[in-house]
Structures are given as C-alpha cells and as structure tokens.
Design a protein around this motif. Sequence first.
Motif, PDB file in Angstrom:
ATOM      1  N   GLU A  11      15.105  49.820  74.039  1.00  0.00           N
ATOM      2  CA  GLU A  11      16.178  50.110  74.989  1.00  0.00           C
ATOM      3  C   GLU A  11      17.513  50.381  74.284  1.00  0.00           C
ATOM      4  O   GLU A  11      18.354  51.108  74.807  1.00  0.00           O
ATOM      5  CB  GLU A  11      16.325  48.967  75.995  1.00  0.00           C
ATOM      6  CG  GLU A  11      15.171  48.912  76.994  1.00  0.00           C
ATOM      7  CD  GLU A  11      15.380  47.867  78.086  1.00  0.00           C
ATOM      8  OE1 GLU A  11      16.237  46.978  77.901  1.00  0.00           O
ATOM      9  OE2 GLU A  11      14.676  47.937  79.106  1.00  0.00           O
ATOM     10  N   LYS A  12      17.681  49.775  73.118  1.00  0.00           N
ATOM     11  CA  LYS A  12      18.925  50.034  72.377  1.00  0.00           C
ATOM     12  C   LYS A  12      18.964  51.498  71.918  1.00  0.00           C
ATOM     13  O   LYS A  12      20.019  52.134  71.915  1.00  0.00           O
ATOM     14  CB  LYS A  12      19.028  49.112  71.155  1.00  0.00           C
ATOM     15  CG  LYS A  12      19.186  47.639  71.504  1.00  0.00           C
ATOM     16  CD  LYS A  12      19.477  46.801  70.259  1.00  0.00           C
ATOM     17  CE  LYS A  12      19.057  45.345  70.453  1.00  0.00           C
ATOM     18  NZ  LYS A  12      19.548  44.709  71.676  1.00  0.00           N
ATOM     19  N   THR A  31      17.333  53.978  73.399  1.00  0.00           N
ATOM     20  CA  THR A  31      17.462  54.799  74.606  1.00  0.00           C
ATOM     21  C   THR A  31      18.908  54.849  75.070  1.00  0.00           C
ATOM     22  O   THR A  31      19.414  55.895  75.475  1.00  0.00           O
ATOM     23  CB  THR A  31      16.566  54.227  75.724  1.00  0.00           C
ATOM     24  OG1 THR A  31      15.285  53.962  75.160  1.00  0.00           O
ATOM     25  CG2 THR A  31      16.408  55.222  76.858  1.00  0.00           C
ATOM     26  N   ARG A  32      19.574  53.708  75.009  1.00  0.00           N
ATOM     27  CA  ARG A  32      20.984  53.681  75.430  1.00  0.00           C
ATOM     28  C   ARG A  32      21.817  54.596  74.534  1.00  0.00           C
ATOM     29  O   ARG A  32      22.700  55.311  75.006  1.00  0.00           O
ATOM     30  CB  ARG A  32      21.521  52.251  75.392  1.00  0.00           C
ATOM     31  CG  ARG A  32      23.021  52.159  75.637  1.00  0.00           C
ATOM     32  CD  ARG A  32      23.431  50.799  76.183  1.00  0.00           C
ATOM     33  NE  ARG A  32      23.152  49.703  75.297  1.00  0.00           N
ATOM     34  CZ  ARG A  32      24.004  49.236  74.371  1.00  0.00           C
ATOM     35  NH1 ARG A  32      25.183  49.791  74.218  1.00  0.00           N
ATOM     36  NH2 ARG A  32      23.672  48.203  73.610  1.00  0.00           N
ATOM     37  N   GLY A  86      21.454  58.015  75.750  1.00  0.00           N
ATOM     38  CA  GLY A  86      21.596  58.181  77.196  1.00  0.00           C
ATOM     39  C   GLY A  86      22.391  59.418  77.592  1.00  0.00           C
ATOM     40  O   GLY A  86      22.082  60.093  78.573  1.00  0.00           O
ATOM     41  N   ASN A  87      23.425  59.691  76.805  1.00  0.00           N
ATOM     42  CA  ASN A  87      24.334  60.776  77.159  1.00  0.00           C
ATOM     43  C   ASN A  87      24.033  62.060  76.373  1.00  0.00           C
ATOM     44  O   ASN A  87      24.896  62.892  76.179  1.00  0.00           O
ATOM     45  CB  ASN A  87      25.770  60.323  76.888  1.00  0.00           C
ATOM     46  CG  ASN A  87      26.779  61.239  77.540  1.00  0.00           C
ATOM     47  OD1 ASN A  87      26.450  61.922  78.508  1.00  0.00           O
ATOM     48  ND2 ASN A  87      27.986  61.254  77.013  1.00  0.00           N
ATOM     49  N   MET A 118      18.411  64.285  74.166  1.00  0.00           N
ATOM     50  CA  MET A 118      17.197  63.727  73.564  1.00  0.00           C
ATOM     51  C   MET A 118      16.352  63.026  74.635  1.00  0.00           C
ATOM     52  O   MET A 118      16.848  62.224  75.411  1.00  0.00           O
ATOM     53  CB  MET A 118      17.582  62.709  72.481  1.00  0.00           C
ATOM     54  CG  MET A 118      16.433  62.205  71.660  1.00  0.00           C
ATOM     55  SD  MET A 118      15.857  63.445  70.480  1.00  0.00           S
ATOM     56  CE  MET A 118      17.020  63.185  69.134  1.00  0.00           C
ATOM     57  N   LYS A 119      15.051  63.321  74.635  1.00  0.00           N
ATOM     58  CA  LYS A 119      14.135  62.559  75.489  1.00  0.00           C
ATOM     59  C   LYS A 119      13.692  61.327  74.700  1.00  0.00           C
ATOM     60  O   LYS A 119      13.394  61.430  73.509  1.00  0.00           O
ATOM     61  CB  LYS A 119      12.902  63.385  75.836  1.00  0.00           C
ATOM     62  CG  LYS A 119      13.189  64.672  76.592  1.00  0.00           C
ATOM     63  CD  LYS A 119      13.224  64.404  78.078  1.00  0.00           C
ATOM     64  CE  LYS A 119      13.240  65.708  78.867  1.00  0.00           C
ATOM     65  NZ  LYS A 119      14.474  66.529  78.587  1.00  0.00           N
ATOM     66  N   VAL A 120      13.639  60.196  75.377  1.00  0.00           N
ATOM     67  CA  VAL A 120      13.203  58.982  74.686  1.00  0.00           C
ATOM     68  C   VAL A 120      12.081  58.301  75.458  1.00  0.00           C
ATOM     69  O   VAL A 120      12.189  58.088  76.670  1.00  0.00           O
ATOM     70  CB  VAL A 120      14.370  57.984  74.502  1.00  0.00           C
ATOM     71  CG1 VAL A 120      13.931  56.830  73.611  1.00  0.00           C
ATOM     72  CG2 VAL A 120      15.583  58.663  73.897  1.00  0.00           C
ATOM     73  N   LEU A 121      11.019  57.986  74.770  1.00  0.00           N
ATOM     74  CA  LEU A 121       9.894  57.253  75.373  1.00  0.00           C
ATOM     75  C   LEU A 121       9.791  55.892  74.703  1.00  0.00           C
ATOM     76  O   LEU A 121       9.704  55.802  73.485  1.00  0.00           O
ATOM     77  CB  LEU A 121       8.589  58.027  75.139  1.00  0.00           C
ATOM     78  CG  LEU A 121       8.505  59.454  75.671  1.00  0.00           C
ATOM     79  CD1 LEU A 121       7.162  60.081  75.287  1.00  0.00           C
ATOM     80  CD2 LEU A 121       8.655  59.454  77.183  1.00  0.00           C
ATOM     81  N   ASN A 122       9.796  54.833  75.509  1.00  0.00           N
ATOM     82  CA  ASN A 122       9.705  53.478  74.966  1.00  0.00           C
ATOM     83  C   ASN A 122       8.328  52.883  75.224  1.00  0.00           C
ATOM     84  O   ASN A 122       7.860  52.869  76.364  1.00  0.00           O
ATOM     85  CB  ASN A 122      10.748  52.563  75.625  1.00  0.00           C
ATOM     86  CG  ASN A 122      12.173  53.076  75.479  1.00  0.00           C
ATOM     87  OD1 ASN A 122      12.870  53.304  76.463  1.00  0.00           O
ATOM     88  ND2 ASN A 122      12.603  53.269  74.245  1.00  0.00           N
ATOM     89  N   GLU A 125      20.549  49.004  80.510  1.00  0.00           N
ATOM     90  CA  GLU A 125      19.504  49.553  79.639  1.00  0.00           C
ATOM     91  C   GLU A 125      18.188  49.768  80.393  1.00  0.00           C
ATOM     92  O   GLU A 125      17.400  50.640  80.030  1.00  0.00           O
ATOM     93  CB  GLU A 125      19.289  48.632  78.432  1.00  0.00           C
ATOM     94  CG  GLU A 125      20.449  48.672  77.433  1.00  0.00           C
ATOM     95  CD  GLU A 125      20.171  47.878  76.159  1.00  0.00           C
ATOM     96  OE1 GLU A 125      19.230  47.046  76.171  1.00  0.00           O
ATOM     97  OE2 GLU A 125      20.884  48.091  75.170  1.00  0.00           O
ATOM     98  N   THR A 184      18.614  53.098  81.934  1.00  0.00           N
ATOM     99  CA  THR A 184      18.552  54.148  80.918  1.00  0.00           C
ATOM    100  C   THR A 184      17.117  54.388  80.482  1.00  0.00           C
ATOM    101  O   THR A 184      16.685  55.522  80.287  1.00  0.00           O
ATOM    102  CB  THR A 184      19.412  53.739  79.706  1.00  0.00           C
ATOM    103  OG1 THR A 184      20.664  53.264  80.183  1.00  0.00           O
ATOM    104  CG2 THR A 184      19.643  54.918  78.784  1.00  0.00           C
ATOM    105  N   GLY A 228      14.800  57.794  80.456  1.00  0.00           N
ATOM    106  CA  GLY A 228      14.688  58.250  79.063  1.00  0.00           C
ATOM    107  C   GLY A 228      13.988  59.585  78.914  1.00  0.00           C
ATOM    108  O   GLY A 228      14.365  60.411  78.088  1.00  0.00           O
ATOM    109  N   LYS A 261      21.557  62.327  82.498  1.00  0.00           N
ATOM    110  CA  LYS A 261      22.428  61.682  81.508  1.00  0.00           C
ATOM    111  C   LYS A 261      22.785  60.294  82.043  1.00  0.00           C
ATOM    112  O   LYS A 261      23.078  60.140  83.237  1.00  0.00           O
ATOM    113  CB  LYS A 261      23.715  62.478  81.326  1.00  0.00           C
ATOM    114  CG  LYS A 261      23.520  63.895  80.810  1.00  0.00           C
ATOM    115  CD  LYS A 261      23.494  63.918  79.300  1.00  0.00           C
ATOM    116  CE  LYS A 261      23.576  65.350  78.784  1.00  0.00           C
ATOM    117  NZ  LYS A 261      22.422  66.181  79.244  1.00  0.00           N
ATOM    118  N   VAL A 262      22.759  59.307  81.165  1.00  0.00           N
ATOM    119  CA  VAL A 262      23.097  57.956  81.609  1.00  0.00           C
ATOM    120  C   VAL A 262      24.174  57.356  80.709  1.00  0.00           C
ATOM    121  O   VAL A 262      24.057  57.385  79.483  1.00  0.00           O
ATOM    122  CB  VAL A 262      21.866  57.022  81.610  1.00  0.00           C
ATOM    123  CG1 VAL A 262      22.219  55.687  82.257  1.00  0.00           C
ATOM    124  CG2 VAL A 262      20.691  57.656  82.342  1.00  0.00           C
TER     125      VAL A 262
END
Lengths: 577, 577
Positions: free
Chosen positions: A527-528, A530-531, A534-535, A538-542, B527, B530, B534, B539-540
Amino acid sequence: MILDRVNTPDDVKKLSFGEMEALAGEIRELIIKKVNTTGGHMGPNLGAVEAEIAMHYVFNSPIDKIVFDVSHQCYPHKILTGRKDGFTNPDNYLVYTGYTAPEESEHDLFKVGHTSTSVSLACGVAKARDLKGEKGNVIAFIGDGSLSGGEALEGLDNAGSMDSNLIIIVNDNDMSIAENHGGLYANLKLLRQTNGQAECNFFKSLGFEYYYVNEGNNVEKLVEAFKKVKDINHPVVVHIRTVKGCGLEVAEQNKEAFHWILPGTLDENKEPVEFVENYTSLTRQYILDKTKNDKTVIAVNAGTPGVFGFDKEFRNTLGRQYTDVGIAEEHAVAYCSALATCGAKPIFAVMSSFIQRTYDQMSQDLCLNNSPATILVYWGGISGADATHLCTFDIPLISNIPNMVYLAPTNKEEYLAMLDWSLKQTEKPVAIRVPNVEFISTGVEDKTDYSVVKFKVVEEGEKVAIIALGNFFELGREVKKALGINATLINPCFMTDIDEELLESLKANHSVVVTLEDGELDGGFGEKITRFYGNSDMKVLNYGAKKEFTDRVPLDELYRKYRLTKEQIAEDIMKGI
Amino acid sequence: MILDRVNTPDDVKKLSFGEMEALAGEIRELIIKKVNTTGGHMGPNLGAVEAEIAMHYVFNSPIDKIVFDVSHQCYPHKILTGRKDGFTNPDNYLVYTGYTAPEESEHDLFKVGHTSTSVSLACGVAKARDLKGEKGNVIAFIGDGSLSGGEALEGLDNAGSMDSNLIIIVNDNDMSIAENHGGLYANLKLLRQTNGQAECNFFKSLGFEYYYVNEGNNVEKLVEAFKKVKDINHPVVVHIRTVKGCGLEVAEQNKEAFHWILPGTLDENKEPVEFVENYTSLTRQYILDKTKNDKTVIAVNAGTPGVFGFDKEFRNTLGRQYTDVGIAEEHAVAYCSALATCGAKPIFAVMSSFIQRTYDQMSQDLCLNNSPATILVYWGGISGADATHLCTFDIPLISNIPNMVYLAPTNKEEYLAMLDWSLKQTEKPVAIRVPNVEFISTGVEDKTDYSVVKFKVVEEGEKVAIIALGNFFELGREVKKALGINATLINPCFMTDIDEELLESLKANHSVVVTLEDGELDGGFGEKITRFYGNSDMKVLNYGAKKEFTDRVPLDELYRKYRLTKEQIAEDIMKGI
C-alpha cells in the motif's frame, strides 16, 4: 473401558475415585497415541488429566464456566465434553483443534492460543454473571508459565479485588515451555516446599484466599480442594502441583522437548535427522560467534527458546549474555531498548504471532528513544496455522511505527549483512524478518549499506516492475518467468520505507508495478507503493493476504484464494498491459 | 535562596538536612507557580520533591542512573540537574518538556510518558552495566499507580530475580490519577499500616529485599534509607509513603483534580465555566442513560476516568456497572471481551495514545472471538502534544485487525446512532473514534444501519470525489468550497473496510479521489482506497500525517507541513484535473 461410559461431564460425576484414576490412565493413553501421530502439545496435556477430570466432577460445566489459559492443555477436557471421537478414532484426529473452540462445544468459552489471558477473561465472565443476576462458578485454569505475562498479572491484580465468585487454578509444573524465569517462580517453589504454608505468598499479597494441593495428579485430593472452593463468594487461588508429561517417562524426564512434539517422536528406529543449514541454525551460529567476540552482545527471548534453536548448549555457552525473560514480551522489548541505549547489543528473537504482544513498548520504549536494538521476527508470513497462531500481521504492526527499520532479507548473505549492519549501527531500532522459505545461499558476500533506504534492482527490464518482498522474492522471479517478458525484478529489502527515487525512475519505461508480500495487505508494504503512485499513470497491483483470521487452512489453498500463484499473478498482469 | 547555590546534583550533596528541607520548600513554590501558569502535572511533582532531593544527595547521577516512570514527576529532578531556569524564569516555562528528555540533559536516560516502563528499562540499564563491566547504581522511580500495568509487573518479576544492583523506589501516595484499584493496593495499604512489617508482602514474594520509609516527604529519613541500599549487589525495593500534592493544601485535599491542572486553576476570581455540550459530555450522559435502562451495560476505563468526564458522581451513579481496572489496558480489553461474549454490554473508554498498550488483546481476546464489545477511542488525531502522548497512530493500529469495525462519526447524531447500533448488535467488536473537533449537531436523527459497510455520499458531484473521514469531514466540505467545483463529498464512516460498490461507481464520472484522515497515512484509511484504485485510471491523493514522532509542534504548523490546509489541498487537486 471407563471412557465408554463417559460422553458428557455428567457421566464423570457418576464415577468412583478408583474409576476416575482408571479413566485418567485411559485418557493419557489416547493423548499419547494421538499426539505422537499428529504432533502437538504432549507434556501440558499429560500433566493436567486429573485436574480436568476433577474439575468436571466437582463443577457443572457449562453452567459453571471454565476458561483455559493458552488452552493447549485442554485435550482431557475435550475428551470429557463429547469430543472423544477425535482421540479414539485416528480418522478423526484432525477434526478438533488443539485449542478451545466455542464452535465445537458449549463447554469451550473462547478461542484461545496466546498465553496469559484466562484470568482477565474469567473476570469478565464473572462480572457478566453478576450483572445478569446469574449464578455459577467461574474458573480460570492457568499454567505457571503463563503467570509471568503482563495480561495475567494485570488480571490477577484485578481479580484479587473482585467481590464475588472467581476461582483461579494455578497448574504449577515448575516449567514454562523451557524452565521458568523470574522472581515469581522462586515464590512458587517456596510455596511447594512449604506445602503452601509460607507466609510470603504472591497470591495472598494480591488479595486472594489461597489453597495448596501438593498432589495435583491425584483426583481425590483435587476433588477435595475443588469442593472446598465451589460456590465461594470471593476470589480464590487453588495452587496445584502437577508433573508436566505425567505418566510418560520420557516426557517427564525431558519436559522441554516434550512440551510440543513432532509426529513420530516416540517411534523407535527413527531415521536420525541429518543436519541441514537453515535460517534458524544460521542465526543460532551467528549469535554464538558474535557473543564470543563481543561481550556486550546479548540474546534475549520470551519463553520460547526452542523455536529459535536456543537449546541448553546454546544457553550454557552464552551464560550471562543470554536472557530468557519468560513469557513477558513487553518486558523483553523495553529491556532490550535500555540495553541498546546503554551501549550493549541486544538481539531479541520472537515469533511473529507474539511480537503482537508488545506494540506500545516497540513504539514508546524502543522507537521513540531510537534505541539501536535488533529484533528478529521468526515465522512471519501467511501460514496454515491455527487462527490463534497466525503470523500474517507483523508487517502492518511493525512497519508503521516511526523510526523503526524493518528489513526483509531474501537469502543467507543478505540476512547476514543485515544482521551485521544492525549490530554495528547505533542510530535506529531494527527488526529483521527471518526468512521463512527455502534456504538460499548466493555464495556472494553482500556489502550493502542498509543505513540508506535503497531497493535493489536485481533484473532491469521494462513495462512491468515486480517488487517482490522477502519471502516472496523467489515468487517474483517465477512470476517474471511466467510472464515471459523482460520485466524488472526488484528486491525492496525495506518494509518501513520506500525508495522514492527508484519508484520515480520506474515511471519512465514501466506502466505496471506489482507488489508481492507474504502477509496482510491492509496496512502493509504494498500500500505504501500504491500511495506513492496514486497521483500518476502507473498501474499498481498488490498481492498478499486478505485481512482475515484463517484457521488451519492449507497454505496452497490460501495462496490460490489470494491469487498468489505465479500463474494467477501473471494472468492478472497480462490483463493490465 | 538555597537554590541559588544549586546548579548540579553535586551542589545538593553539600547541603545540610535543614538546607535540603528549605530547598524543598523553594522548589515546591517554583513548581506551583509554573504549573499554575502553564498547566501540567501538579500533585505528582509536589509529592516527590524530597525523594528527588534525597536521590541526588545519595546517588551520583549520571554515573548512577535514575529511570523515572511516566516521568511526569521529574520537575524537581530537572530543577536539580541544571534546568532550574525553566522554572525560575516565566519566559522559559516552555523550554523544557514535562517529561524526561535525554536531549535536555545527561541526567535523563529515556524519553518516557506512558506508564509502567521504568522497571523493565532499569533492568536493561543494569544488565548493560554488568555486560560492560561498569559500576554504579541503577534506580527505577515508580509511582504506585504505575505498578498495575502489565509491563511493570513483567518487569518486577524479572527484576526480582536479577543478581546485581537494582534499586526500585516505589513512590506510594495511595493514588493513581484517581483512586487506586486492584488487589495489589490492598497490600500496599497493609504495608503502610504495619510500617512495612507485614509478612504478606508483594515485593518480597517476587524476590526483592524490602525497605519501608513511612515519612517519604522527609529528606533525612529518605537519605537514611537510600544510603542503606546504595551499592547493594541485588534487587531491592524501597517503598516510600508520600503525600500527593504535598505542601499545597488544595492539592492534598483534591488529589484527583490536582493530578494535572489547567492554567490558572489556583487563581481566584476565575470565571465560572459555563456548560457547553461536547462529545465528552454527550458520551457521559449517554452512558448514564443506557446503564440506567439496561443493567448489563457497564462502563470500563483504565485509570484515567477524568479524561472521559467519569467523575465521582458518575462513578457513584453507575455503581457496579462501572469498572476502573487501574492502569491495565490489556486486562481492560480482555475483560470487556469476556463481558461481551457472556451477554453484557461493555463500553471501554480509552485515549488513542493508550489503546496502543493492548494490541494483542484486541486481536486475540476480542476480534478473534468476535466479541461485541464497544471501545471508545478519545483524542484520536494529529495533535501538538508531547511525543509520548501522540494520538496519531490508532487508525493503522486498530483498523488492520480482522473482524474489527472501527467507525468515525462526524456529528452528534451520527455518533449516537453508531453507539446505539454498537450496543444493540451482537456480532462484532466495534471501536468508535470519538470526534475530536468542534461539536456539531445536525438536529436530524441518524437512522443508518451500520451493520453494512456503506459510505455516505453527502453531496453528489463529479470529476473530484472527496472522501473525508471523521474529524476531517468538515475539512472536506471546506476543500470542496475552495475548489469551487461541484465535487462529490463523501463521509466514509468506516475505517476498517471500504465500500467497493460506491468506489466502483465513482469511476463513471470522476477522475480524482481525495482522501482526508486525521492520523498517520502509513497503514491508515486512505491507502485502502488507493489500493482499490491501483489498477484503474483514477488518480488518488491521500492526505494525513507523516509517519513520525512530533514533539509539541503546534497543530497549525503540522497541518501546513502535511499540506492539510484547505488551500493546499485544493491547489494539489487543481493540478491533477
């Protein structure tokens, strides 16, 4: 068999003392056979057979309410409360949990697995009874090893001043998992030696009426004592002396080794176990070397030395450079914090599930003071364990405390370098998550300076960046292979901070970032990341564990459920690019 | 003035007993004036003046090391160790913190503010001394109220079995912040009544040698006792009887009220305080009403009743429906868990900074058992408080525990509805973050069913969605105004879960989501949002506190630093759309 006639606690009440002694023998036999087959807690259960028979003879569960501490000694109770089929029939050996479980029986009040909780819980049970105007006895059954935990001591202090029925049975076998530590245990010894007559009495000092039963494996003596305190109108302690492992010679002689055993421990002609290096043996040897060369290095643990391979030889070698604080994780962290502040080099070894017991000390005593102690967190990660012993939550717990550095090594050399760095530096509290996966040695010394937050780019690629943390680093490598593209593979090393410069640079030629962590996603590492993004575009998958308590769910099933197989992850990524 | 001659502890050693008594009077006068001007801890400091003079007379700080518990009683020590200018000159009143602070003086070992830590810390200091082959006394100075905390009890158990110098001074004034609770206190009373001679002795039972000083505000008697134990080679307890508030009549008579006072409390002709409804008074009245109508409702707190307005009238009215467990947060949570499991309705009131002391109990005793207790978390949010009393961390701490429901009300009616729902439902543990901002009443009854995770869309708009949590809901409203566009304004209510359906629907006509939370961002609420977005084009932007310990930094400064003013947030958002 007497047991054929015993299906409920009511049936126990119909037995003679002779029959109950025979019943104890039958139960013991079942437990030995079952535990030797499945593995589990041997000594604690064998020691408590008579006490649990006597409790069910005297008290009327579930109207009278018994709260077991840790509850790893509740097998006789389970056998007496309608669950003997889980012990008589090997096909059912895994039907019931090794702990009390309200979903199994009305005779089990709480799901319990951590120590030192029974007295506080019993206070609540008793108070609820009083508020509702109900009757009945409330009994906490607590082993001596659990007494040293802060929750138990807070509970005893409060229980001692209650004004209604509350019975605390202290099952004293002169052992924690290993030998006992702390001033309290000298007092228990004095009480045993004086047949409970010593004036200096810990329990009386807290306001309890006090009874002592020297023959705690004798049903008749126990029944006599329990009858005296039944329906009492104030708090009372019944201190019973039992033998851990009672009735199994080898367990009586080797109390620590037989606290919890692996399947087949009693079988003859076992193959001798060949030594294979692993992260536990590596850590053990590392500490032996360090303590030898630096008299200010000290190993600390809280009542579970066996987990870390801190065997008798290790303890004897370390001597004054070793402290087992007993079950007292809060004390352990504060103690280490002060040791570090004053220039010593403490290494506190603790299981992920039990580091939970000391959040405030990590925050206030350790991190606020920036004390350069080293905490080694064992077994961290998703597991198929009982709900009470999950090790899934340490990343959210530890990594959001200011000033802490929480590191996740991925192989032998990296782990050793992190250990060395942690012991050398004097600025920060450091926790290291001891790898909980297959042992890997690169053979190449790691010369990284861990005082700077820098993720390691292990394989430089494009489009997709896989940030694979600690235990899951090799999974990251496999995901890359499954993807079949030239993805970037990153070993972040740090769980507490992000490498902003690197993350920023990834924007140039990556469109997807994937994070993999072996633990709870909520509040965790991914999550860090991804945050941070956030803006951005970039796509982020956790990837990690869902926020939930699982109970003995096999690991591969959990992985599939959380979409943690390399195929599932690759499939998700391909959708995104 | 004797004090003119006292700049270091060495100067204390040159004084006669008569001079030290006079010095005590001078110090007392300074403390009264200073604390009445700035507000702060009055009673604890006035009670400990002689003890701290005597300690510095007998021991040689900083070679001998004094560890203060809580350290809110360290003002005399500060005056004697080079910091009297913070007390003699009103311009310097705020130069030094109200707690021990190593950055201020070599005579302060730790930054301390939570209770019950001194014994464990002192054990570490002593052990480091021994490992390094150094000499010197190690002294823990602990108030009786702090003794009931688990960390102190774990520490005492371990300290009692140490084999070298360790001196624990128990400053017994027969009070926590409010009156003491627990069996231990009956023993302290017995010891006071018998001049320390009673055979039943809590400290002796833990292995300590024991001394009693009945006149704990008499320097000569204290010096005599401290000299006896100086350079002792084993653990010892010196139990001293002091008077909380000693030397200030009104503080001696009103010990609880004068534990900590607001500025000007001693001034005559104060304006009478007009009653204004706030969330504290609202909660107090709510509990009074509920307990009256339902005999199973019970209010619980851990040694800080004043914070919640649980005054004597409240306590007397509730009678057996009120429990103050003393400083014992772990016990409090386990106790409430059992109360709830057994059908009672416990409400545990606790400060955000102190809920940290009971993570494992929230996880194991409460949430794993799904016990429907209610926890009210007060003062949660970013604050200008001392580093030891920050309330910034409760969202990451609580909201990542499985099964927990952590709610953030934004006004009176919503708060009452959440309270009602929590007390009625029997499925889940619930924590509610009592609003820590201006009191708002909508006048409209809230009929929401909080058993379903549903965020509230308060104002429906487009492009930008502002998810403004709890304390920061009104900030969200202001941000919307500052933006000057028709943004969507959402009150999420829940900190533990996200409303996936709503978040999904926002994708249709929003490109930016903003989260606002009054607490640490790492591991927090934003988070989770976000992470949800993701893998999307949304945008977050997350707003909240940085992961750090701040120390008495004014709130508006923190807000600017974290970009939490409406203008800063609006500016950031405009960049993104």
